[in-house]
Scaffold this active site. Structure first.
Site, mmCIF file in Angstrom:
data_model
loop_
_atom_site.group_PDB
_atom_site.id
_atom_site.type_symbol
_atom_site.label_atom_id
_atom_site.label_comp_id
_atom_site.label_asym_id
_atom_site.label_seq_id
_atom_site.Cartn_x
_atom_site.Cartn_y
_atom_site.Cartn_z
ATOM 1 N N TYR A 229 0.855 -1.206 0.000
ATOM 2 C CA TYR A 229 0.000 0.000 0.000
ATOM 3 C C TYR A 229 0.884 1.247 0.000
ATOM 4 O O TYR A 229 0.668 2.170 -0.792
ATOM 5 C CB TYR A 229 -0.932 0.016 1.218
ATOM 6 C CG TYR A 229 -1.873 1.213 1.237
ATOM 7 C CD1 TYR A 229 -2.863 1.368 0.268
ATOM 8 C CD2 TYR A 229 -1.761 2.210 2.209
ATOM 9 C CE1 TYR A 229 -3.722 2.467 0.272
ATOM 10 C CE2 TYR A 229 -2.621 3.312 2.221
ATOM 11 C CZ TYR A 229 -3.601 3.432 1.255
ATOM 12 O OH TYR A 229 -4.434 4.528 1.257
ATOM 13 N N LYS A 233 0.992 4.260 -2.942
ATOM 14 C CA LYS A 233 0.683 5.671 -2.660
ATOM 15 C C LYS A 233 1.906 6.553 -2.900
ATOM 16 O O LYS A 233 1.788 7.683 -3.362
ATOM 17 C CB LYS A 233 0.170 5.811 -1.222
ATOM 18 C CG LYS A 233 -1.221 5.219 -1.039
ATOM 19 C CD LYS A 233 -2.275 6.142 -1.633
ATOM 20 C CE LYS A 233 -3.337 5.421 -2.394
ATOM 21 N NZ LYS A 233 -4.368 6.312 -2.951
ATOM 22 N N THR A 266 -13.897 6.082 6.359
ATOM 23 C CA THR A 266 -14.543 5.446 5.191
ATOM 24 C C THR A 266 -14.351 3.928 5.254
ATOM 25 O O THR A 266 -13.608 3.421 6.096
ATOM 26 C CB THR A 266 -13.931 5.932 3.857
ATOM 27 O OG1 THR A 266 -12.586 5.428 3.772
ATOM 28 C CG2 THR A 266 -13.927 7.438 3.745
HETATM 29 N N1 LIG Z 1 -9.775 7.206 4.192
HETATM 30 C C1 LIG Z 1 -8.569 7.660 4.492
HETATM 31 O O1 LIG Z 1 -8.239 7.861 5.654
HETATM 32 C C2 LIG Z 1 -7.570 7.954 3.410
HETATM 33 C C3 LIG Z 1 -6.338 8.492 3.791
HETATM 34 C C4 LIG Z 1 -5.409 8.783 2.802
HETATM 35 C C5 LIG Z 1 -5.714 8.533 1.490
HETATM 36 N N2 LIG Z 1 -6.904 7.989 1.139
HETATM 37 C C6 LIG Z 1 -7.174 7.743 -0.284
HETATM 38 O O2 LIG Z 1 -8.407 8.317 -0.648
HETATM 39 C C7 LIG Z 1 -8.937 7.633 -1.782
HETATM 40 C C8 LIG Z 1 -10.406 7.349 -1.568
HETATM 41 O O3 LIG Z 1 -10.532 6.467 -0.487
HETATM 42 P P1 LIG Z 1 -11.805 6.375 0.462
HETATM 43 O O4 LIG Z 1 -11.300 6.586 1.844
HETATM 44 O O5 LIG Z 1 -12.889 7.204 -0.058
HETATM 45 O O6 LIG Z 1 -12.103 4.808 0.317
HETATM 46 P P2 LIG Z 1 -13.425 3.998 -0.040
HETATM 47 O O7 LIG Z 1 -14.585 4.552 0.667
HETATM 48 O O8 LIG Z 1 -13.043 2.587 0.183
HETATM 49 O O9 LIG Z 1 -13.615 4.281 -1.592
HETATM 50 C C9 LIG Z 1 -12.746 3.744 -2.531
HETATM 51 C C10 LIG Z 1 -13.300 3.990 -3.895
HETATM 52 O O10 LIG Z 1 -12.415 3.403 -4.857
HETATM 53 C C11 LIG Z 1 -13.173 2.589 -5.719
HETATM 54 N N3 LIG Z 1 -12.399 1.479 -6.256
HETATM 55 C C12 LIG Z 1 -11.718 0.541 -5.570
HETATM 56 N N4 LIG Z 1 -11.176 -0.350 -6.412
HETATM 57 C C13 LIG Z 1 -11.514 0.031 -7.659
HETATM 58 C C14 LIG Z 1 -11.270 -0.482 -8.948
HETATM 59 N N5 LIG Z 1 -10.559 -1.594 -9.151
HETATM 60 N N6 LIG Z 1 -11.779 0.162 -10.011
HETATM 61 C C15 LIG Z 1 -12.504 1.271 -9.835
HETATM 62 N N7 LIG Z 1 -12.780 1.801 -8.650
HETATM 63 C C16 LIG Z 1 -12.304 1.195 -7.562
HETATM 64 C C17 LIG Z 1 -14.312 2.092 -4.880
HETATM 65 O O11 LIG Z 1 -15.335 1.636 -5.715
HETATM 66 P P3 LIG Z 1 -16.234 0.323 -5.362
HETATM 67 O O12 LIG Z 1 -17.427 0.865 -4.651
HETATM 68 O O13 LIG Z 1 -16.538 -0.264 -6.685
HETATM 69 O O14 LIG Z 1 -15.405 -0.581 -4.510
HETATM 70 C C18 LIG Z 1 -14.664 3.350 -4.110
HETATM 71 O O15 LIG Z 1 -15.435 4.237 -4.872
HETATM 72 C C19 LIG Z 1 -8.078 6.379 -1.937
HETATM 73 O O16 LIG Z 1 -7.179 6.580 -2.997
HETATM 74 C C20 LIG Z 1 -7.328 6.292 -0.632
HETATM 75 O O17 LIG Z 1 -6.093 5.665 -0.778
HETATM 76 C C21 LIG Z 1 -7.854 7.708 2.082
#
Ligand SMILES: NC(=O)c1ccc[n+]([C@@H]2O[C@H](COP(=O)([O-])OP(=O)(O)OC[C@H]3O[C@@H](n4cnc5c(N)ncnc54)[C@H](OP(=O)(O)O)[C@@H]3O)[C@@H](O)[C@H]2O)c1
Ligand SMILES: *[C@@H]1O[C@H](CO)[C@@H](O)[C@H](O)[C@H]1NC(C)=O
Ligand SMILES: *[C@@H]1O[C@H](CO)[C@@H](O)[C@H](O)[C@H]1NC(C)=O
Ligand SMILES: *[C@@H]1O[C@H](CO)[C@@H](O)[C@H](O)[C@H]1NC(C)=O
Ligand SMILES: *[C@@H]1O[C@H](CO)[C@@H](O)[C@H](O)[C@H]1NC(C)=O
Length: 353
Positions: A229, A233, A266
């Site tokens: 991971y 990133k 999330t």
């Molecule tokens: N949450 C945090 O604390 C945090 C911190 C730092 C960075 N981030 C980054 O923020 C971004 C969004 O994350 P989130 O927290 O919103 O997570 P999330 O709620 O798990 O959402 C992830 C999204 O990515 C989509 N996705 C996953 N695999 C995919 C694939 N193979 N093809 C197309 N879409 C796909 C999911 O779609 P499905 O519904 O189809 O699965 C969902 O819409 C990510 O890049 C994550 O690394 C998050």
């Protein structure tokens, strides 16, 4: 005294348990995985502190961007949903790439200007699907103004995609790398020198403990899900910097940014110990998805950023990033490997034909 004994008992039990669930692995892997896990927890705590200290900086004014086109990956849930909501509010036409496009109609009903949302199927784990998605976008729009590479996954078991790429690397980095390549010609058309187009990469403070496994980027030798991971990133951050530089050198009106959205509550955390044991703590201490989207909107719209392509942003200011990611030689090495994985010659990246 009794506190010391109690701590010793807890630590020994934890160590024994850790060893027990990993007992089929060689000791050196058990120890390196433990180190990566601890480093990752450290990055997470650092991220939480950053959010507490800087939460007041999270402000953005959405402009009137009518007539402009934004493309977002993911977004049927999580931070992406709030990113889309803001882009629509700014009067943009928004195209999202999601695995289940049938979810889009319901989504649009909950949003202001929801009629200006379109969805096409996109699975970032398949280069073929990325190509299909890009073709669908380009068929409708010759010029694009904003691309937000948001979709992502965290952790999970070792798996190679149909293209032979490790799953997290494929979803977070290579799928977006290919998409960026395919959409750059349209972004170059959408941007002007007064108002460059933007690519916004949603990366993470989890890049901090990361490195790029140049000799074995798919981690076939030994898969460590935490390190994978972090690698994915880190790759997004390094690519944003390197591609921004390439575009500056060729004089294209496109700027790239990398954003850490904060530690956000999330479903990304599903399956982690944290979610299982302390779900209440996530509600209490993590940002809401709407707060997480603010830094991303900032990267999409803030005017002062036009002079600052390649910036790593956290809580709407420059964030602290690791030294490895700033090294241009490392960036170039990663760029060349990534080009090889998508079958594009480095000097043709982001160009028509
Ligand atoms: N949450 C945090 O604390 C945090 C911190 C730092 C960075 N981030 C980054 O923020 C971004 C969004 O994350 P989130 O927290 O919103 O997570 P999330 O709620 O798990 O959402 C992830 C999204 O990515 C989509 N996705 C996953 N695999 C995919 C694939 N193979 N093809 C197309 N879409 C796909 C999911 O779609 P499905 O519904 O189809 O699965 C969902 O819409 C990510 O890049 C994550 O690394 C998050
Ligand atoms: C979007 O357009 C409407 C109608 O022209 C306008 O009232 C509104 O202020 C615009 N939104 C933003 C965020 O500027
Ligand atoms: C949204 O879509 C409608 C219908 O296609 C269109 O008339 C309107 O101009 C669009 N709004 C914006 C802000 O682009
Ligand atoms: C954003 O990340 C993707 C995946 O790592 C990368 O291919 C792309 O080059 C990065 N951003 C820009 C602007 O290029
Ligand atoms: C994550 O877990 C929550 C709570 O158990 C559940 O409601 C949700 O559907 C899960 N999401 C995903 C994407 O698995």
């Amino acid at each position: 005294m009794s506190v010391a004994i109690a701590s010793a008992v807890i630590l020994t039990t934890a160590a024994a348990y850790y060893w027990f669930i990993n007992r089929h692995k060689p000791l050196k892997h058990i120890l390196s995985e433990l180190k990566h896990t601890i480093d990752m927890q450290g990055a997470g705590v650092g991220g939480l502190i950053d959010d507490w200290v800087n939460v007041w900086r999270n402000k953005v004014v959405l402009p009137d961007a009518s007539g402009k086109i934004a493309v977002v990956t993911g977004g049927a849930r999580g931070i992406g949903t709030e990113v889309i909501r803001g882009l629509l509010k700014a009067n943009m036409t928004v195209i999202i790439g999601i695995r289940r496009p049938e979810l889009a109609q319901k989504l649009s009903q909950t949003m202001e200007n929801g009629q200006n949302l379109t969805a096409f199927q996109l699975d970032l784990q398949s280069l073929k699907s990325v190509k299909q998605f890009a073709e669908n976008v380009l068929r409708k729009h010759l010029a694009i103004h904003i691309l937000v590479n948001n979709a992502g996954i965290m952790f999970g078991d070792y798996k190679l995609t149909e293209d032979g790429i490790e799953n997290q690397l494929s979803t977070n980095h290579i799928g977006h790398f290919y998409l960026t390549h395919l959409l750059l010609p349209a972004l170059k058309k959408g941007g002007t020198f007064e108002e460059p187009a933007r690519v916004v990469n949603v990366t993470s403070c989890a890049h901090h403990p990361g490195k790029i496994y140049f000799e074995d980027i798919n981690m076939k030798e030994h898969y460590d899900t935490t390190a994978a991971y972090a690698q994915s990133k880190l790759a997004q951050l390094m690519s944003a910097r390197y591609v921004n530089r390439l575009l500056e050198q060729e004089g294209s009106p496109v700027k790239c940014f990398a954003v850490h959205p904060g530690i956000v509550n999330t479903d990304l955390f599903n399956g982690t110990l944290f979610r299982t044991v302390f779900p209440w703590a996530m509600k209490l201490f993590f940002k809401t998805p709407a707060k997480g989207a603010i830094s991303i909107h900032y990267a999409c719209f803030n005017k002062d950023l036009e002079q600052k392509g390649g910036l790593y942003i956290s809580n709407c200011v420059e964030g602290i990033s690791n030294g490895f990611s700033k090294n241009v030689e490392n960036q170039k090495k990663l760029f060349d490997i990534s080009c090889e994985l998508i079958g594009v010659e480095p000097n043709k990246f982001g160009k028509d034909i």
